[in-house]
Write a protein that holds these residues in place. Structure first.
Motif, PDB file in Angstrom:
ATOM      1  N   ARG A 119      64.704  57.575  76.325  1.00  0.00           N
ATOM      2  CA  ARG A 119      63.635  58.131  75.713  1.00  0.00           C
ATOM      3  C   ARG A 119      62.341  58.430  75.121  1.00  0.00           C
ATOM      4  O   ARG A 119      61.243  58.939  75.211  1.00  0.00           O
ATOM      5  CB  ARG A 119      63.897  58.209  73.698  1.00  0.00           C
ATOM      6  CG  ARG A 119      65.266  58.366  73.922  1.00  0.00           C
ATOM      7  CD  ARG A 119      65.632  59.256  72.270  1.00  0.00           C
ATOM      8  NE  ARG A 119      67.263  59.283  72.709  1.00  0.00           N
ATOM      9  CZ  ARG A 119      67.823  60.921  72.004  1.00  0.00           C
ATOM     10  NH1 ARG A 119      66.659  61.633  72.159  1.00  0.00           N
ATOM     11  NH2 ARG A 119      68.870  60.277  72.101  1.00  0.00           N
ATOM     12  N   GLU A 120      61.323  56.892  75.230  1.00  0.00           N
ATOM     13  CA  GLU A 120      60.299  56.302  75.813  1.00  0.00           C
ATOM     14  C   GLU A 120      59.327  57.021  76.423  1.00  0.00           C
ATOM     15  O   GLU A 120      58.130  57.750  76.793  1.00  0.00           O
ATOM     16  CB  GLU A 120      59.893  55.100  75.483  1.00  0.00           C
ATOM     17  CG  GLU A 120      60.307  54.462  74.260  1.00  0.00           C
ATOM     18  CD  GLU A 120      60.538  52.898  73.822  1.00  0.00           C
ATOM     19  OE1 GLU A 120      60.076  52.247  74.772  1.00  0.00           O
ATOM     20  OE2 GLU A 120      60.745  52.972  73.226  1.00  0.00           O
ATOM     21  N   PRO A 123      58.775  61.602  76.482  1.00  0.00           N
ATOM     22  CA  PRO A 123      59.091  61.476  74.352  1.00  0.00           C
ATOM     23  C   PRO A 123      59.666  63.292  74.566  1.00  0.00           C
ATOM     24  O   PRO A 123      59.204  63.921  75.479  1.00  0.00           O
ATOM     25  CB  PRO A 123      57.613  61.197  73.668  1.00  0.00           C
ATOM     26  CG  PRO A 123      56.962  60.700  75.176  1.00  0.00           C
ATOM     27  CD  PRO A 123      57.660  61.007  76.452  1.00  0.00           C
TER      28      PRO A 123
END
Ligand SMILES: Cc1cc2nc3c(=O)[nH]c(=O)nc-3n(C[C@H](O)[C@H](O)[C@H](O)COP(=O)(O)OP(=O)(O)OC[C@H]3O[C@@H](n4cnc5c(N)ncnc54)[C@H](O)[C@@H]3O)c2cc1C
Lengths: 255, 423
Positions: A119-120, A123
């Motif tokens: 997810r990071e 993004p």
């Protein structure tokens, strides 16, 4: 960790392109690799055979190897050196497509980074995988992916043609599914297949391309796949119901 | 928070509310209200689907006597040491915050069907346009003479999950070599047909894994039971000499229990247990008979196409409390029935499409680590009853890989169904 479904199952297909385009893809891949070799020195060489086992964490969503198709996630053939978000026919998030358009290609190093915290790293990308916390696991997995991606270089974006299910899947593919009916029918499926797209012991079917979805169900109907709970479900579904389900799940977004 | 009932509203405002200029209030009041009693497998699913598929057009109130719900499913795995208690306990927070369900914590004691209100133990009443009852089961204590609610503190039934399950776990953990557990299994119909026998397997696993040489005797009022061949083969394979199952042709009838003495008396003999696990006969949760919706069987007759009560068309009964033809009383069944009821209620209240009812069930049982078995079927209305249209059951002699896959599948299902219930 393996779940009941066989992770390396592929619907046998003729590899699109044949020798000529394969060779070209090889050359291209080799070019990318030499550039990346210099950049990826910080990633320790992993244990590929362990990596193959670790791939079971991905297999619910990704196929890799000759003839691999798009499932919940894009196929991973020819991954090293492939532009992010570039497999034809796969519905990427705009974040993943944008990364590719900005020039990002997959390397051993950035795949490992992506897998740590999906997810990071990008993004807004829609891979609903929690992440692989241990560096050694990531290195092992990536080194297997690297190996397999050299063995089966990318198919220039073409997904393999499904040939196993001529009559059935094709007939149902033509039917316009009623998504409202699909939503009701899906109530039965989501008692096992989480509607969020998460998978803990039962594969995710959220966002599965229609053709893959229908072919899989066809294989339960014909005993090519043997899981009893799925055979039972498929037995009583009419073509209209299958089309409705396929339409519903294809358009469902993982959360 | 209690809503005004229609009667109270009438009293307060008189018949000319509209003329007095309360259009906004009236509109709020006319949003159709569905009240659900029971926040378990059936009720929680119904609340979530009504809120989700109703897209804000339906006012959903869920009544349960507790602010959290412990699933009976996987409670045997907790007894066996595979799960901890927290992992089988769930809250209603997401149903409230993400789906807008109103949760009332308290006991519903009766239903005024003419006024369409549910009366709560604290004296308040809650009005409905449609009511769903999913209260699960209540125990018929005296079906085993000598057994009672008080006796259950010594000899737990653990057939409604929660403190009873923890009590049984504590008592099982205290069993030492040379001791004996006696289970009295329930007569049909009861919730979770394979449940008692999965429990026996998990008790045996617990003892074996701790090196405790204890024995388990099952006194059964039934001549045969669900997945019998699979369980018997499993006990033989993993727990030789530990489990003895005694049917009615041998014990001749269960006469009674003395929990203080730790004895179960049968026609054949008196059995001594250092721990007794008494699972009595069952009926629909009390509220169902208080509402006058049960028949002689103690359960609620329903219309096979919709799960609507045959006695009151504004009420739907789902889950263990209903008479659902060929469907077993299971969490999976309750979840499946909830979706059919919700579809029909939405049809009634908001005019949405009603498709033909389809029902489904699968029950997994764990016999020993990585050795899971399953039984399942699909159902549809036929001649006024819910009938099985196709089914399967695991077989003896399946490979280890298949059994392990079956167990892993059950983990996936647990996660799936609890997410489907609670969000
Ligand atoms: C040991 C065991 C193992 C099991 N294993 C499985 C399994 O593996 N798979 C499976 O599918 N099923 C299993 N089951 C069966 C399953 O638990 C039940 O069939 C299921 O929970 C029934 O759902 P329900 O909604 O009818 O009732 P419940 O889930 O029992 O929910 C009823 C709820 O309503 C509340 N309530 C009742 N009356 C009132 C009232 N008047 N006011 C307020 N609240 C009220 C109760 O406290 C409870 O919280 C098992 C059961 C047992 C005992």
């Amino acid at each position: 960790m393996g779940t009941g479904y066989s992770s390396d199952r592929k619907i046998s297909g003729s590899l699109a392109g044949g020798i000529g385009s394969r060779a070209i893809a090889m050359v291209l891949a080799a070019g990318f690799l030499s550039v990346q070799a210099a950049m990826a020195t910080d990633l320790p060489e992993g244990d590929a055979s362990r990596g193959e086992k670790l791939f079971s964490a991905c297999a619910g969503c990704h196929q890799v190897g000759e003839g691999a198709q798009n499932k919940v996630g894009p196929h991973l053939d020819g991954l090293i050196g492939r532009t992010a978000g570039s497999v034809a026919g796969f519905k990427y998030s705009s974040a993943m497509r944008a990364a590719g358009e900005a020039g990002m290609t997959w390397t051993a190093a950035n795949i490992a980074e992506y897998l740590e915290k999906p997810r990071e790293f990008i993004p807004g990308n829609r891979m609903s995988y929690r992440g692989m916390p241990r560096a050694k696991d990531r290195a092992d997995l990536v080194s297997w992916l690297k190996q397999i991606s050299q063995e089966t270089p990318g198919q220039a974006g073409a997904t393999a043609e499904v040939v196993a299910a001529p009559g059935f899947a094709d007939v149902v593919m033509q039917i316009e599914g009623d998504p409202e009916y699909g939503e009701y029918l899906a109530g039965e499926c989501v008692t096992c297949h989480q509607a969020s797209g998460h998978a803990d012991g039962i594969p995710s079917i959220v966002g599965l391309p229609k053709k893959y979805f229908l072919t899989a169900l066809f294989e339960y109907k014909n005993n090519v796949r043997t899981n009893e709970v799925m055979k039972l479900r498929v037995q009583n579904l009419t073509n209209e119901e299958l089309a409705a389900l396929a339409a519903y799940f294809e358009n469902l977004e993982p959360q | 928070m209690t809503k005004l009932t229609r009667r109270q509203f009438g009293l307060l405002t008189g018949a000319s509310a509209a003329a007095l200029g309360f259009p906004a209030l009236l509109r709020a009041q006319t949003k159709p209200r569905v009240v659900i009693v029971g926040g378990g497998a059936g009720g929680a699913t119904a609340a979530r689907y009504l809120a989700k598929d109703g897209k804000g057009e339906i006012d959903v109130t869920l009544i349960d006597d507790s602010d959290k719900f412990t699933t009976c499913f996987f409670s045997n795995l907790y007894l066996g040491g595979y799960r901890d208690f927290d992992s089988i306990t769930h809250g209603y927070d997401r149903l409230q915050s993400d789906y807008g369900v109103t949760k009332l914590t308290g006991m519903a004691v009766s239903v005024d069907r003419a006024a369409k209100t549910v009366e709560m133990a604290d004296g308040t009443s809650v009005a409905y346009d449609r009511l769903i009852l999913s209260p699960g089961i209540d125990l018929i204590w005296d079906s085993v003479p000598g057994y009672s609610k008080e006796a259950a503190e010594i000899a737990p039934h653990a057939w409604q999950a929660g403190p009873q399950t923890q009590l049984l776990k504590d008592k099982l953990d205290a069993i030492t070599s040379g001791q004996q557990v006696v289970m009295v299994a329930p007569p049909n119909p009861y919730r979770c047909p394979p449940g008692p026998y999965e429990r026996v397997s998990m008790m045996a696993h617990l003892f074996k894994s701790k090196g405790v040489d204890a024995k388990i005797i099952v006194l059964d009022p039934k001549e045969k039971f669900s997945k019998q061949g699979l369980f018997m083969a499993g006990w033989e394979k993993y727990y030789p000499g530990m489990v003895e199952w005694i049917g009615p042709d041998v014990h001749g009838g269960i006469k009674g229990v003395d929990v203080n003495a730790g004895t179960v008396e049968t026609d054949l003999d008196t059995f001594n247990g250092d721990l007794l696990n008494i699972i009595p006969a069952q009926k629909a949760g009390e509220i169902a008979s208080a509402a006058g919706l049960t028949d002689d069987s103690g359960f609620c007759p329903i219309v096979a196409e919709s799960m609507r009560s045959t006695i009151d068309e504004n009420i739907f009964v789902i889950g263990d409390a209903s008479i659902a033809g060929a469907m077993p009383k299971s969490g999976f069944s309750a979840n499946s029935q909830a979706k059919v009821a919700v579809m029909n209620i939405r049809g009634d209240l908001t005019g949405s499409k009603v498709f033909p009812a389809k029902y489904s069930n699968t029950c997994w049982s764990l016999i020993e680590t990585d050795d899971g078995v399953k039984v399942g079927a699909q159902y549809a209305p036929q001649d006024g009853k819910i009938a099985s249209t196709s089914s399967f059951i695991s077989e003896n002699g399946e490979s280890e890989a298949v059994r392990k896959a079956t167990y892993e599948e059950s983990l996936g299902w647990y996660k799936g169904i609890t997410t489907d219930m609670f969000g």
